[in-house]
Design a protein around this motif. Structure first.
Motif, PDB file in Angstrom:
ATOM      1  N   MET A 119       7.886   5.966 -10.394  1.00 22.44           N
ATOM      2  CA  MET A 119       7.141   5.883  -8.928  1.00 22.44           C
ATOM      3  C   MET A 119       8.096   5.841  -7.747  1.00 22.44           C
ATOM      4  SD  MET A 119       3.820   3.452  -9.591  1.00 22.44           S
ATOM      5  CE  MET A 119       4.572   1.944 -10.200  1.00 22.44           C
ATOM      6  N   LYS A 146      10.816  15.375 -15.748  1.00 22.27           N
ATOM      7  CA  LYS A 146      10.054  15.745 -14.686  1.00 22.27           C
ATOM      8  C   LYS A 146      10.980  15.612 -13.502  1.00 22.27           C
ATOM      9  CE  LYS A 146       5.363  13.859 -15.896  1.00 22.27           C
ATOM     10  NZ  LYS A 146       4.254  13.272 -15.381  1.00 22.27           N
ATOM     11  N   GLU A 150       7.781  15.217  -8.535  1.00 22.52           N
ATOM     12  CA  GLU A 150       6.835  15.242  -9.199  1.00 22.52           C
ATOM     13  C   GLU A 150       6.218  13.924  -9.598  1.00 22.52           C
ATOM     14  OE1 GLU A 150       6.494  18.871 -12.106  1.00 22.52           O
ATOM     15  OE2 GLU A 150       8.190  17.825 -12.378  1.00 22.52           O
ATOM     16  N   MET A 151       7.169  12.975  -9.948  1.00 21.31           N
ATOM     17  CA  MET A 151       6.856  11.381 -10.286  1.00 21.31           C
ATOM     18  C   MET A 151       6.219  10.718  -9.031  1.00 21.31           C
ATOM     19  SD  MET A 151       9.760  10.291 -13.177  1.00 21.31           S
ATOM     20  CE  MET A 151      11.250  11.154 -12.382  1.00 21.31           C
ATOM     21  N   ALA A 153       4.889  12.024  -6.508  1.00 20.26           N
ATOM     22  CA  ALA A 153       3.596  12.687  -6.085  1.00 20.26           C
ATOM     23  C   ALA A 153       2.436  12.110  -6.784  1.00 20.26           C
ATOM     24  CB  ALA A 153       3.612  14.277  -6.217  1.00 20.26           C
ATOM     25  N   GLN A 154       2.773  11.496  -7.967  1.00 18.88           N
ATOM     26  CA  GLN A 154       1.554  10.852  -8.662  1.00 18.88           C
ATOM     27  C   GLN A 154       1.577   9.477  -8.810  1.00 18.88           C
ATOM     28  OE1 GLN A 154       2.793  12.935 -12.196  1.00 18.88           O
ATOM     29  NE2 GLN A 154       2.859  10.822 -13.391  1.00 18.88           N
ATOM     30  N   ARG A 155       2.238   8.678  -7.764  1.00 16.89           N
ATOM     31  CA  ARG A 155       2.406   7.178  -7.849  1.00 16.89           C
ATOM     32  C   ARG A 155       1.108   6.588  -7.297  1.00 16.89           C
ATOM     33  NH1 ARG A 155       7.367   6.194  -3.609  1.00 16.89           N
ATOM     34  NH2 ARG A 155       6.418   6.761  -1.658  1.00 16.89           N
ATOM     35  N   GLU A 156       0.496   7.060  -6.483  1.00 20.24           N
ATOM     36  CA  GLU A 156      -0.826   6.455  -6.048  1.00 20.24           C
ATOM     37  C   GLU A 156      -1.634   6.400  -7.361  1.00 20.24           C
ATOM     38  OE1 GLU A 156      -1.408   5.215  -3.235  1.00 20.24           O
ATOM     39  OE2 GLU A 156       0.014   6.021  -1.928  1.00 20.24           O
ATOM     40  N   THR A 157      -1.677   7.303  -8.363  1.00 20.83           N
ATOM     41  CA  THR A 157      -2.612   7.008  -9.361  1.00 20.83           C
ATOM     42  C   THR A 157      -1.771   6.231 -10.503  1.00 20.83           C
ATOM     43  OG1 THR A 157      -3.324   9.284  -9.325  1.00 20.83           O
ATOM     44  CG2 THR A 157      -3.606   8.209 -11.472  1.00 20.83           C
ATOM     45  N   ASP A 158      -0.497   6.215 -10.802  1.00 20.80           N
ATOM     46  CA  ASP A 158       0.162   5.553 -11.461  1.00 20.80           C
ATOM     47  C   ASP A 158       0.322   4.093 -11.314  1.00 20.80           C
ATOM     48  OD1 ASP A 158       0.670   7.859 -12.993  1.00 20.80           O
ATOM     49  OD2 ASP A 158       2.762   8.042 -12.389  1.00 20.80           O
TER      50      ASP A 158
END
Length: 242
Positions: A119, A146, A150-151, A153-158
């Motif tokens: 993240m 990745k 890319e990593m 960008a998805q931290r709000e989910t992770d």
């Protein structure tokens, strides 16, 4: 040998732009040294500067140097401090506590550190020089397969998965002030190091404000005269000046 005759302690640790000290493993050692009431000098090292630590016959920090004695690795350093300075407060609370703390160390390193790194590693590039940034990007993107972007960008989910992984710690803190009981010890410093790293390298918040772990983190930041809190204050001052 009494403490007055002990060799001076030097801690080799990662240093970023404006002398920011951001390594989570170094922070475990810093807190352990403070726990033992020991004075130490610090020597910043760049990630890509392996020559600076060639004397240790390995390529990672933190490294504790006590005279001619060299101890790399945060866990090994904690063991060394416990054995060498038994008169100071215990980091483990005896053999049983040592074994349980090893489990905490392994859990944090294998379950929490990779999640946090995926993240926040993109943000780390903003506090290191260009050479270290290139080295970190290459290493981390190879490990995660990745791009750092890319990593990030998805931290709000992770981050939801990361918070769920904290449930055993959260449950423990419902019954006691610190992971180790009424007072903190090395298991607390291990977990705290992840959050100290995060607060130094990024503005992204890993915890919700009302989380029991967030309240514990605040207590940890106040330890030893606010030792860990001072690092963020210095970083914020640097940002404002720039």
């Amino acid at each position: 040998m009494d403490r007055l005759n002990m060799p001076a302690l030097q801690l080799y640790e990662l240093g970023g732009i404006d002398d920011v000290r951001y390594s989570q493993f170094s922070w475990r050692t810093r807190m352990a040294l403070a726990h033992k009431g020991l004075n130490f000098d610090t020597i910043p090292v760049r990630v890509s500067d392996k020559a600076a630590i060639a004397f240790s016959n390995q390529n990672k920090v933190p490294i504790l140097k006590a005279g001619d004695h060299v101890v790399p690795d945060s866990w090994a350093i904690a063991d060394y401090l416990e054995q060498t300075y038994p008169e100071g407060p215990s980091l483990f609370g005896g053999p049983i506590g040592h074994g349980l703390t090893r489990f905490v160390n392994t859990f944090v390193d294998r379950q929490l550190v990779p999640k946090a790194a995926s993240m926040l590693m993109r943000d780390v590039l903003g506090i290191v020089d260009e050479g270290d940034a290139v080295h970190m990007r290459t290493t981390m993107e190879k490990a995660f397969r990745k791009s750092l972007e890319e990593m990030a960008a998805q931290r709000e989910t992770d981050v939801a998965e990361f918070r769920r992984a904290l449930d055993p710690f959260r449950a423990t803190l419902r019954s006691q002030t610190y992971l180790c009981g009424p007072e903190p010890a090395y298991a607390d410093y291990i977990l705290f190091s992840v959050f100290q790293w995060a607060r130094v390298v990024s503005t992204f918040e890993l915890l919700k404000e009302d989380d029991l772990v967030a309240a514990w983190r605040e207590r940890m930041l106040d330890l030893f005269g606010g030792l860990a809190r001072q690092e963020r204050a210095r970083s914020a001052a640097m940002e404002k000046a720039s």
